[in-house]
Design an enzyme around this catalytic site. Sequence first.
Site, mmCIF file in Angstrom:
data_model
loop_
_atom_site.group_PDB
_atom_site.id
_atom_site.type_symbol
_atom_site.label_atom_id
_atom_site.label_comp_id
_atom_site.label_asym_id
_atom_site.label_seq_id
_atom_site.Cartn_x
_atom_site.Cartn_y
_atom_site.Cartn_z
ATOM 1 C CB CYS A 47 -1.265 19.669 0.528
ATOM 2 S SG CYS A 47 -0.953 18.118 -0.293
ATOM 3 C CG HIS A 450 1.525 -15.172 -6.399
ATOM 4 N ND1 HIS A 450 1.242 -15.051 -5.056
ATOM 5 C CD2 HIS A 450 2.602 -16.003 -6.507
ATOM 6 C CE1 HIS A 450 2.112 -15.795 -4.364
ATOM 7 N NE2 HIS A 450 2.939 -16.383 -5.225
HETATM 8 P P1 FAD Z 1 -4.310 24.444 2.436
HETATM 9 O O1 FAD Z 1 -3.488 23.408 1.794
HETATM 10 O O2 FAD Z 1 -4.037 24.782 3.852
HETATM 11 O O3 FAD Z 1 -4.179 25.739 1.548
HETATM 12 C C1 FAD Z 1 -4.783 26.939 1.906
HETATM 13 C C2 FAD Z 1 -4.037 28.064 1.231
HETATM 14 O O4 FAD Z 1 -4.780 29.272 1.429
HETATM 15 C C3 FAD Z 1 -2.650 28.319 1.818
HETATM 16 O O5 FAD Z 1 -1.679 28.307 0.788
HETATM 17 C C4 FAD Z 1 -2.756 29.708 2.447
HETATM 18 O O6 FAD Z 1 -1.549 30.456 2.357
HETATM 19 C C5 FAD Z 1 -3.863 30.340 1.618
HETATM 20 N N1 FAD Z 1 -4.591 31.411 2.299
HETATM 21 C C6 FAD Z 1 -5.111 31.402 3.548
HETATM 22 N N2 FAD Z 1 -5.749 32.569 3.803
HETATM 23 C C7 FAD Z 1 -5.622 33.319 2.685
HETATM 24 C C8 FAD Z 1 -6.088 34.612 2.324
HETATM 25 N N3 FAD Z 1 -6.803 35.347 3.166
HETATM 26 N N4 FAD Z 1 -5.771 35.077 1.101
HETATM 27 C C9 FAD Z 1 -5.037 34.343 0.229
HETATM 28 N N5 FAD Z 1 -4.580 33.113 0.516
HETATM 29 C C10 FAD Z 1 -4.884 32.591 1.719
HETATM 30 N N6 FAD Z 1 -3.522 15.334 4.054
HETATM 31 C C11 FAD Z 1 -3.588 14.207 3.321
HETATM 32 O O7 FAD Z 1 -4.593 13.993 2.635
HETATM 33 N N7 FAD Z 1 -2.578 13.282 3.322
HETATM 34 C C12 FAD Z 1 -1.457 13.465 4.063
HETATM 35 O O8 FAD Z 1 -0.562 12.624 4.049
HETATM 36 C C13 FAD Z 1 -1.347 14.653 4.840
HETATM 37 N N8 FAD Z 1 -0.252 14.879 5.572
HETATM 38 C C14 FAD Z 1 -0.134 16.050 6.276
HETATM 39 C C15 FAD Z 1 1.007 16.256 7.005
HETATM 40 C C16 FAD Z 1 1.161 17.434 7.720
HETATM 41 C C17 FAD Z 1 2.430 17.666 8.515
HETATM 42 C C18 FAD Z 1 0.132 18.441 7.683
HETATM 43 C C19 FAD Z 1 0.288 19.736 8.421
HETATM 44 C C20 FAD Z 1 -1.020 18.226 6.950
HETATM 45 C C21 FAD Z 1 -1.170 17.024 6.241
HETATM 46 N N9 FAD Z 1 -2.320 16.751 5.509
HETATM 47 C C22 FAD Z 1 -2.424 15.582 4.798
HETATM 48 C C23 FAD Z 1 -3.470 17.682 5.501
HETATM 49 C C24 FAD Z 1 -3.491 18.497 4.209
HETATM 50 O O9 FAD Z 1 -2.286 19.219 4.109
HETATM 51 C C25 FAD Z 1 -4.688 19.442 4.218
HETATM 52 O O10 FAD Z 1 -5.875 18.714 4.449
HETATM 53 C C26 FAD Z 1 -4.801 20.139 2.873
HETATM 54 O O11 FAD Z 1 -3.641 20.899 2.611
HETATM 55 C C27 FAD Z 1 -6.025 21.064 2.855
HETATM 56 O O12 FAD Z 1 -6.077 21.709 1.638
HETATM 57 P P2 FAD Z 1 -6.776 23.142 1.513
HETATM 58 O O13 FAD Z 1 -6.685 23.496 0.064
HETATM 59 O O14 FAD Z 1 -8.087 23.120 2.167
HETATM 60 O O15 FAD Z 1 -5.862 24.116 2.388
#
Ligand code: FAD
EC number: 1.8.1.4
Length: 474
Positions: A47, A450
Amino acid sequence: MVVGDISTGTDVAVVGAGPGGYVAAIRAGQLGLDVTLVEKDAYGGTCLNYGCIPSKAMITASGVAHEAGHAEEMGVYADPDVDVAEMVDWKDGVVDQLTGGVEKLCKANGVNLIEGRAEFAGSDKLRVVHGGDGQGSETIEYEHAIVSTGSRPIEVPGFDFGDDPVLDSRQALAMAELPASMVIVGGGYIGMELSTVFAKLGVDVTVVEMLDGILPQYGDDIARPVRQRAEELGIDFHFGLAADSWTETGDGIVVTAAGEDGEETEFETEKVLVAVGRQPVTDTLNLDAVGLEPNDDGRLETDHEARTDVENVFAIGDVAPGPMLAHKASKEGEVAAEVIAGEPAALDHQAVPAAVFTDPEIGTVGLTEDDAAAQGFDPVVGTFPFNASGRALTTGHDDGFVEVVADEESGFLLGAQIVGPEASELVAELGLAIEMGATLEDVASTIHTHPTLSEATMEAAEHALGHAVHTLNR
Ligand code: FAD
């Protein structure tokens, strides 16, 4: 234990510091739990580093450049000179500010931060391998674990993200120099947001989509204004085509896509951005060791407390069922932390809002009219077009509408669909209304400032009640 291992214990081990994991860790810290957050790459996850924030920064910056050069109607004549490298630097500065903030907040809440890649090493145990040679590894024994490892982009066979002209969204958002042309494979929300950015920056954009329209999760009436505007920006759409290969030519590449009948179409371009969706990261966690198995989508099934089939292991965010959205991840993180701390907490996905930051924007929450009917409600719908909103006209952006859906008998608000200026912000009011159990009458009788765009939500509620003032009632 491997030679060089150290071993530590913690109440809560959180794997992954995205908006799911870091929020869970901070909340657990606030609740007095001993919490360890493991991150293998960058605080803030997809994110903050590669997704929501950088894309929105580039959407804003490209929008400013485009608006400045297209305001003749308002008597403004300008021909902005865009330095993309500086734009990307500015975007990176925003990202750094936020990711630095995450680290500080975690520390201030007593969260123990560990940099490394974690995997399960048996029941109640994680093994963390630190990055780089000779940096060793450690074992963390936990009372509870929260899996928040997020998602990665899906690769299309034939398009390897390691090959230079092939980009994923992260690489596309980091380009300091723009190509003259770009094929974008996928007309979902990431493909549409980024095609808008690049078209506004003057790149010749072609979208190749397998389905017969863009933004398949939204109805035609919502997707139509976005497609119309994209076409005005010069984006060229090709539907019913599946991209299957690319080859180099002397001065670029040719992307080939096949129709259902097998007929191939070729697109000459400089770069190809593949944005066909994302898949959960659960395959690198050695889940067997803890007795967990992902479902067919690669996700971990969870209950209303974000708990997996293993009592002391929780899963949140993109690895858990539901929409892949940052705010959904964060809310699940809070719930998991609170449940672990013994607080009464549960997930309520009734009103998860979603936004697409296209031009115009989309903001939705709760049920559509069809969803409401399918769930046994007798839905009543009210709409208000932005071209009847004074404020929308004064911004020069009057495409789209607000639609509210309510239960006819009780008047309870069930959902809202907005396409138009600031839809991502406007939807928050209706999300709160749904959470508070508000009726159409409540929204309609709330005095809205407004002239604001938010008056359109009030007018849509009045329309559903049959007494809209600034649009004709049925
Ligand atoms: P992530 O943010 O993916 O974080 C997971 C973390 O876990 C990462 O830092 C990774 O390095 C770490 N990790 C993975 N495996 C391991 C391991 N084995 N050991 C240690 N660390 C690990 N969502 C919105 O709500 N609004 C938006 O406008 C939006 N725009 C987006 C635009 C783009 C281009 C993209 C790609 C995504 C967008 N999203 C948006 C989606 C949003 O980014 C994700 O839904 C959100 O980041 C999910 O959060 P998370 O904590 O589940 O995972």
